[in-house]
Design a protein around this motif. Structure first.
Motif, PDB file in Angstrom:
ATOM      1  N   LYS A   1     -74.918  31.355  36.602  1.00 57.26           N
ATOM      2  CA  LYS A   1     -75.679  32.425  35.951  1.00 57.26           C
ATOM      3  C   LYS A   1     -76.459  31.880  34.757  1.00 57.26           C
ATOM      4  N   ALA A   2     -75.790  31.029  33.955  1.00 56.95           N
ATOM      5  CA  ALA A   2     -76.451  30.407  32.807  1.00 56.95           C
ATOM      6  C   ALA A   2     -77.625  29.550  33.263  1.00 56.95           C
ATOM      7  N   LEU A   3     -77.437  28.814  34.374  1.00 61.73           N
ATOM      8  CA  LEU A   3     -78.479  27.945  34.902  1.00 61.73           C
ATOM      9  C   LEU A   3     -79.670  28.761  35.414  1.00 61.73           C
ATOM     10  N   LYS A   4     -79.384  29.897  36.060  1.00 65.26           N
ATOM     11  CA  LYS A   4     -80.451  30.745  36.599  1.00 65.26           C
ATOM     12  C   LYS A   4     -81.366  31.254  35.483  1.00 65.26           C
ATOM     13  N   ILE A   5     -80.763  31.720  34.373  1.00 65.55           N
ATOM     14  CA  ILE A   5     -81.561  32.215  33.242  1.00 65.55           C
ATOM     15  C   ILE A   5     -82.347  31.062  32.609  1.00 65.55           C
ATOM     16  N   ALA A   6     -81.700  29.894  32.478  1.00 63.82           N
ATOM     17  CA  ALA A   6     -82.379  28.735  31.886  1.00 63.82           C
ATOM     18  C   ALA A   6     -83.594  28.322  32.721  1.00 63.82           C
ATOM     19  N   LEU A   7     -83.457  28.393  34.051  1.00 59.26           N
ATOM     20  CA  LEU A   7     -84.588  28.082  34.942  1.00 59.26           C
ATOM     21  C   LEU A   7     -85.714  29.095  34.770  1.00 59.26           C
ATOM     22  N   LYS A   8     -85.335  30.373  34.643  1.00 56.11           N
ATOM     23  CA  LYS A   8     -86.332  31.427  34.442  1.00 56.11           C
ATOM     24  C   LYS A   8     -87.107  31.213  33.143  1.00 56.11           C
ATOM     25  N   LEU A   9     -86.367  30.828  32.083  1.00 57.98           N
ATOM     26  CA  LEU A   9     -87.002  30.595  30.775  1.00 57.98           C
ATOM     27  C   LEU A   9     -87.669  29.226  30.696  1.00 57.98           C
ATOM     28  N   ASN A  10     -87.333  28.341  31.670  1.00 57.85           N
ATOM     29  CA  ASN A  10     -87.841  26.964  31.667  1.00 57.85           C
ATOM     30  C   ASN A  10     -87.523  26.284  30.329  1.00 57.85           C
ATOM     31  N   ASN A  11     -86.297  26.524  29.852  1.00 62.87           N
ATOM     32  CA  ASN A  11     -85.837  25.982  28.570  1.00 62.87           C
ATOM     33  C   ASN A  11     -85.061  24.699  28.834  1.00 62.87           C
ATOM     34  N   ASN A  12     -85.629  23.565  28.442  1.00 62.13           N
ATOM     35  CA  ASN A  12     -85.046  22.257  28.743  1.00 62.13           C
ATOM     36  C   ASN A  12     -83.641  22.108  28.152  1.00 62.13           C
ATOM     37  N   ASP A  13     -83.455  22.600  26.905  1.00 63.41           N
ATOM     38  CA  ASP A  13     -82.158  22.464  26.241  1.00 63.41           C
ATOM     39  C   ASP A  13     -81.087  23.276  26.963  1.00 63.41           C
ATOM     40  N   LEU A  14     -81.425  24.531  27.340  1.00 64.66           N
ATOM     41  CA  LEU A  14     -80.457  25.371  28.062  1.00 64.66           C
ATOM     42  C   LEU A  14     -80.153  24.804  29.444  1.00 64.66           C
ATOM     43  N   LEU A  15     -81.172  24.259  30.119  1.00 65.32           N
ATOM     44  CA  LEU A  15     -80.957  23.641  31.432  1.00 65.32           C
ATOM     45  C   LEU A  15     -80.002  22.450  31.315  1.00 65.32           C
ATOM     46  N   ASN A  16     -80.187  21.674  30.264  1.00 58.88           N
ATOM     47  CA  ASN A  16     -79.329  20.511  30.042  1.00 58.88           C
ATOM     48  C   ASN A  16     -77.874  20.943  29.815  1.00 58.88           C
ATOM     49  N   LYS A  17     -77.693  21.987  28.969  1.00 61.33           N
ATOM     50  CA  LYS A  17     -76.339  22.471  28.653  1.00 61.33           C
ATOM     51  C   LYS A  17     -75.637  23.019  29.889  1.00 61.33           C
ATOM     52  N   ALA A  18     -76.359  23.850  30.679  1.00 60.53           N
ATOM     53  CA  ALA A  18     -75.755  24.448  31.877  1.00 60.53           C
ATOM     54  C   ALA A  18     -75.343  23.373  32.878  1.00 60.53           C
ATOM     55  N   ASN A  19     -76.207  22.382  33.077  1.00 60.01           N
ATOM     56  CA  ASN A  19     -75.889  21.309  34.023  1.00 60.01           C
ATOM     57  C   ASN A  19     -74.739  20.426  33.525  1.00 60.01           C
ATOM     58  N   GLN A  20     -74.628  20.261  32.203  1.00 57.75           N
ATOM     59  CA  GLN A  20     -73.494  19.508  31.661  1.00 57.75           C
ATOM     60  C   GLN A  20     -72.176  20.221  31.957  1.00 57.75           C
ATOM     61  N   GLY A  21     -72.184  21.568  31.805  1.00 52.39           N
ATOM     62  CA  GLY A  21     -70.980  22.341  32.125  1.00 52.39           C
ATOM     63  C   GLY A  21     -70.605  22.200  33.588  1.00 52.39           C
ATOM     64  N   LEU A  22     -71.611  22.285  34.493  1.00 50.39           N
ATOM     65  CA  LEU A  22     -71.345  22.146  35.929  1.00 50.39           C
ATOM     66  C   LEU A  22     -70.877  20.732  36.269  1.00 50.39           C
ATOM     67  N   LEU A  23     -71.404  19.734  35.552  1.00 49.40           N
ATOM     68  CA  LEU A  23     -70.959  18.355  35.777  1.00 49.40           C
ATOM     69  C   LEU A  23     -69.460  18.226  35.494  1.00 49.40           C
ATOM     70  N   ARG A  24     -69.012  18.807  34.364  1.00 49.01           N
ATOM     71  CA  ARG A  24     -67.577  18.705  34.020  1.00 49.01           C
ATOM     72  C   ARG A  24     -66.706  19.350  35.088  1.00 49.01           C
ATOM     73  N   ILE A  25     -67.126  20.542  35.565  1.00 50.27           N
ATOM     74  CA  ILE A  25     -66.325  21.252  36.579  1.00 50.27           C
ATOM     75  C   ILE A  25     -66.241  20.438  37.868  1.00 50.27           C
ATOM     76  N   HIS A  26     -67.389  19.941  38.330  1.00 49.92           N
ATOM     77  CA  HIS A  26     -67.402  19.180  39.583  1.00 49.92           C
ATOM     78  C   HIS A  26     -66.673  17.850  39.438  1.00 49.92           C
ATOM     79  N   TYR A  27     -66.713  17.276  38.243  1.00 47.13           N
ATOM     80  CA  TYR A  27     -65.986  16.014  38.007  1.00 47.13           C
ATOM     81  C   TYR A  27     -64.482  16.259  38.059  1.00 47.13           C
ATOM     82  N   GLU A  28     -64.033  17.333  37.413  1.00 43.76           N
ATOM     83  CA  GLU A  28     -62.603  17.622  37.363  1.00 43.76           C
ATOM     84  C   GLU A  28     -62.051  18.054  38.716  1.00 43.76           C
ATOM     85  N   THR A  29     -62.882  18.645  39.558  1.00 44.26           N
ATOM     86  CA  THR A  29     -62.425  19.078  40.884  1.00 44.26           C
ATOM     87  C   THR A  29     -62.639  18.010  41.949  1.00 44.26           C
TER      88      THR A  29
END
Length: 521
Positions: A63-91
């Motif tokens: 959801k965070a990534l979808k809004i960041a894509l809509k806003l085309n906000n580089n900082d928010l896109l980076n943060k959302a993808n970092q969160g997803l990276l941690r989840i996928h790494y841990e799983t």
């Protein structure tokens, strides 16, 4: 509230962290603070990840990534993808490298050296945890950027990562110890939580290296240092967080009291003004309502007159064009059935006299026959121009295909496409009208568009015939369609309207024109 939730998260109080974020979410939604919504969803996702609720974590991070894509906000896109990276790494997901590349992409668009440092550090940690030597390349890059930034904590973290590299990849424990001791030398033991955290990691790594080298006395010594410092860090964090929460609570309490008093004062000051403004507003509003009602009435009358005038004009044009079609068919029939037949009969009569003529008279007769043939050919050609014989004999599809082929040359090529059955025929009047509408549009393309390619498509959908004409010409401004295209398009529109059809024109300057016509069969 977002910062408050981060404090709770650092204290491992995930319940209060989530409660605070869910309190903040309605506020962000109410005032359409989309960037804050993205941060809140990211926070909810991260807390769920820490609580091992990985499915929920992915849901909110997406959801965070979808809004960041809509806003085309580089900082928010980076943060959302970092969160997803941690989840996928841990799983243990196969998508880790995908998110690593995503973060690298968004980091490359940022001029922030800290973002670049985190990116290379992420790459190195994940590859080194797997024992993959490719992590060394990213480790070198993160160390270079850490030195540019100049923060001792970043440099020390990278030195610790170098030590991990020598442990996991090269199994070189003495070399690893060198890096861990280099990290320690950057700091004095102090109450600074960031420094203590780095030292704590270094102590744990040094203890591990000594254990692997068989020096258990040294391993125990640094293991004890690790636990002593860990207790100091935990105690310091709890005190600092507790003090910060209490301070924020007091500030919030004072702000609420001030706002309440201010609201009462403002309410008293504005009460009398509102009454006065109410009466004035009612009077002004009544005046505006009457004025706009009157103007709206006048506008409706003008529009009605304009619609009637346009309708009349279309009917006049349609009647004129219908008359022209009738006259064209009539003249074509006369030329083909009567004049042409008479000319042929005259030729036969002349042939009958040939045997009784002198040589000189025969020569004159030949000249007369030649002139008669020219007249016959011109009458035939004129008849065909008025009503093409192919249209009469084989129908609309064959006539339009022939029209495209005849108009194609080195400068422009007309492509014809039809989805109708080959034997499909319509009422003769209907076919005549459609043929001459298309013929006029093709002439416009040749004369005005400057196109090199054009395509005519006819198809049947339901009980309607759809015609589409496209070209790659210079296009025109559809807002000034009447000025730029004269009477030709007006005639065509009138023909289409008279057939209970619709005509749409889409044109882009230097990109071509598309005309769509839909008529009842």
């Amino acid at each position: 509230m977002i910062q408050k939730s981060e404090i709770f998260r650092n204290l491992n109080d995930y319940e209060n962290a989530l409660n605070t974020l869910y309190e903040a979410l309605p506020v962000a939604e109410k005032y359409n603070l989309q960037d804050k919504q993205s941060l809140i969803y990211r926070g909810i996702g991260n807390v769920n990840g820490l609580s091992f609720e990985f499915t929920k974590a992915k849901k909110y991070l997406h959801k965070a990534l979808k809004i960041a894509l809509k806003l085309n906000n580089n900082d928010l896109l980076n943060k959302a993808n970092q969160g997803l990276l941690r989840i996928h790494y841990e799983t243990g997901s196969d998508s880790v490298e995908y998110y690593l590349k995503k973060i690298a992409f968004y980091t490359s668009k940022s001029n922030n050296l800290s973002d670049k440092y985190k990116n290379y550090s992420n790459f190195s940690k994940i590859y080194l945890d797997k024992g993959n030597p490719i992590g060394k390349k990213y480790l070198d890059s993160s160390y270079t950027i850490a030195k540019k930034i100049g923060k001792r904590e970043n440099i020390a973290n990278t030195l610790n990562d170098f030590g991990i590299y020598y442990i996991n990849v090269e199994k070189n424990y003495p070399k690893a110890l060198e890096k861990f001791f280099e990290a320690i030398e950057l700091f004095d033991v102090s109450s600074n939580s960031n420094n203590s955290r780095v030292l704590n990691i270094s102590y744990a790594n040094i203890s591990y290296c000594y254990e692997k080298m068989g020096n258990y006395k040294k391993a125990l010594e640094y293991n004890n240092k690790y636990y002593e410092l860990f207790e100091e860090i935990l105690s310091g964090r709890l005190d600092a967080a507790r003090q910060e929460i209490e301070t924020k609570y007091q500030i919030k309490k004072i702000e609420d009291e001030f706002k309440e008093k201010q609201s009462l004062i403002e309410e008293r000051q504005t009460r009398n003004q509102r009454l006065l403004l109410l009466f004035a507003s009612i009077f002004i509003l009544a005046g505006f309502i009457f004025y706009f009602y009157y103007q709206n009435l006048l506008l409706k009358q003008k529009n009605k007159i304009k619609d009637l005038d346009n309708d009349l004009q279309y009917k006049i044009i349609s009647a004129t064009l219908d008359g022209q079609d009738q006259e064209r068919n009539k003249i074509s029939g006369i030329l083909h059935d009567h004049v042409s037949a008479i000319l042929s009969s005259v030729g036969l009569h002349l042939s009958a006299f040939e045997s009784s003529l002198t040589k000189e008279q025969i020569e004159d007769l030949k000249k007369t026959r030649s002139l008669l043939k020219d007249a016959h050919d011109k009458v035939r050609d004129l008849s065909h121009e008025l009503v093409p014989p192919l249209l009469v004999k084989l129908g609309l599809q064959y006539a339009l295909k022939d029209l495209c082929e005849n108009n194609s040359n080195k400068l422009i090529h007309f492509e014809f496409h039809s989805t109708l059955p080959r034997e499909k025929r319509f009422h003769p009047d209907f076919e005549n009208r459609i043929y001459f509408i298309v013929s006029e549009l093709l002439n416009n393309i040749i004369k005005h568009s400057g196109a090199s390619q054009a395509k005519l498509t006819i198809e049947e959908l339901g009980e309607k015939l759809h015609i589409t004409i496209e070209d790659n010409g210079k296009g025109f401004d559809t807002k000034n369609i009447n000025k730029s295209n004269g009477f030709g398009l007006t005639q065509i529109k009138a023909r289409v309207n008279n057939m209970n059809g619709k005509m749409k024109i889409k044109s882009i300057i230097n990109k071509g024109t598309t005309i769509q016509i839909s008529v009842d069969e």
